[in-house]
Design a protein around this motif. Structure first.
Motif, PDB file in Angstrom:
ATOM      1  N   GLN A   2       0.851  -1.183   0.000  1.00 11.99           N
ATOM      2  CA  GLN A   2       0.000   0.000   0.000  1.00 11.99           C
ATOM      3  C   GLN A   2       0.887   1.233   0.000  1.00 11.99           C
ATOM      4  O   GLN A   2       1.654   1.451   0.920  1.00 11.99           O
ATOM      5  CB  GLN A   2      -0.899   0.013   1.245  1.00 11.99           C
ATOM      6  N   PHE A   3       0.838   2.036  -1.062  1.00 20.43           N
ATOM      7  CA  PHE A   3       1.703   3.210  -1.118  1.00 20.43           C
ATOM      8  C   PHE A   3       0.928   4.518  -1.010  1.00 20.43           C
ATOM      9  O   PHE A   3       1.511   5.549  -0.725  1.00 20.43           O
ATOM     10  CB  PHE A   3       2.579   3.201  -2.377  1.00 20.43           C
ATOM     11  N   LEU A   4      -0.386   4.504  -1.238  1.00 20.67           N
ATOM     12  CA  LEU A   4      -1.176   5.727  -1.081  1.00 20.67           C
ATOM     13  C   LEU A   4      -1.474   5.944   0.395  1.00 20.67           C
ATOM     14  O   LEU A   4      -1.827   5.005   1.100  1.00 20.67           O
ATOM     15  CB  LEU A   4      -2.485   5.630  -1.858  1.00 20.67           C
ATOM     16  N   GLN A   5      -1.347   7.187   0.840  1.00 15.57           N
ATOM     17  CA  GLN A   5      -1.582   7.485   2.252  1.00 15.57           C
ATOM     18  C   GLN A   5      -2.867   8.259   2.483  1.00 15.57           C
ATOM     19  O   GLN A   5      -3.585   7.997   3.434  1.00 15.57           O
ATOM     20  CB  GLN A   5      -0.399   8.273   2.819  1.00 15.57           C
ATOM     21  N   SER A   6      -3.142   9.248   1.651  1.00 12.08           N
ATOM     22  CA  SER A   6      -4.349  10.049   1.778  1.00 12.08           C
ATOM     23  C   SER A   6      -4.478  10.935   0.544  1.00 12.08           C
ATOM     24  O   SER A   6      -3.548  11.019  -0.259  1.00 12.08           O
ATOM     25  CB  SER A   6      -4.313  10.913   3.041  1.00 12.08           C
ATOM     26  N   HIS A   8      -4.177  14.340  -1.182  1.00 14.34           N
ATOM     27  CA  HIS A   8      -3.383  15.537  -0.899  1.00 14.34           C
ATOM     28  C   HIS A   8      -4.171  16.807  -1.197  1.00 14.34           C
ATOM     29  O   HIS A   8      -4.217  17.725  -0.390  1.00 14.34           O
ATOM     30  CB  HIS A   8      -2.085  15.529  -1.706  1.00 14.34           C
ATOM     31  N   GLN A  53      -6.435  21.820   7.230  1.00 10.97           N
ATOM     32  CA  GLN A  53      -5.995  20.792   6.282  1.00 10.97           C
ATOM     33  C   GLN A  53      -6.031  21.345   4.862  1.00 10.97           C
ATOM     34  O   GLN A  53      -7.058  21.828   4.384  1.00 10.97           O
ATOM     35  CB  GLN A  53      -6.892  19.560   6.369  1.00 10.97           C
TER      36      GLN A  53
END
Length: 129
Positions: A2-6, A8, A53
């Protein structure tokens, strides 16, 4: 792996920069983090945040093409924001001359939601959590 975190940010190209800047900051309440005039591209880039955010990059370009159709055009369909109370949001938007569609109920979750549009007719959803 899994490389996607959130997510942006969401990039939005507008046709009338001042009108869209007013809509996203004065009506929806986004905070301006940074505003840059990119004179070589005849373009503004406005970085906007919500509750601390970073969320939206608002761009202006000379003569951007129109959105093909709504709401089922290919590509980004809409952006959605979670809210505590859809009816309270509708009331607040009405006071600023923004009139969302009638409230709907998600058939799978039972949650309330509605849609309205930004100055370029980009659909925006409010989803009650």
């Amino acid at each position: 792996m899994q490389f996607l975190q959130s997510i942006h940010h969401i990039a939005i190209i507008c046709s009338d920069y001042e009108k869209s800047k007013h809509f996203y900051t004065k009506i929806l309440g986004f905070k301006i983090d940074r505003e840059v005039l990119r004179s070589e591209r005849e373009s503004y880039k406005l970085d906007l945040s919500l509750n601390g955010q970073y969320c939206i990059e608002l761009f202006s370009f000379p003569n951007p093409p129109k959105r093909p159709s709504r709401p089922e055009s290919c590509g980004l369909r809409h952006i959605a924001f979670q809210v505590a109370n859809v009816q309270e949001c509708i009331t607040a938007l009405n006071e600023k001359d923004v009139f969302p569609e009638p409230i709907r109920t998600d058939e799978f979750t039972g949650k309330k939601f509605t849609f309205f549009s930004d100055p370029d007719d980009l659909p925006i959803e409010l989803y009650e959590i």
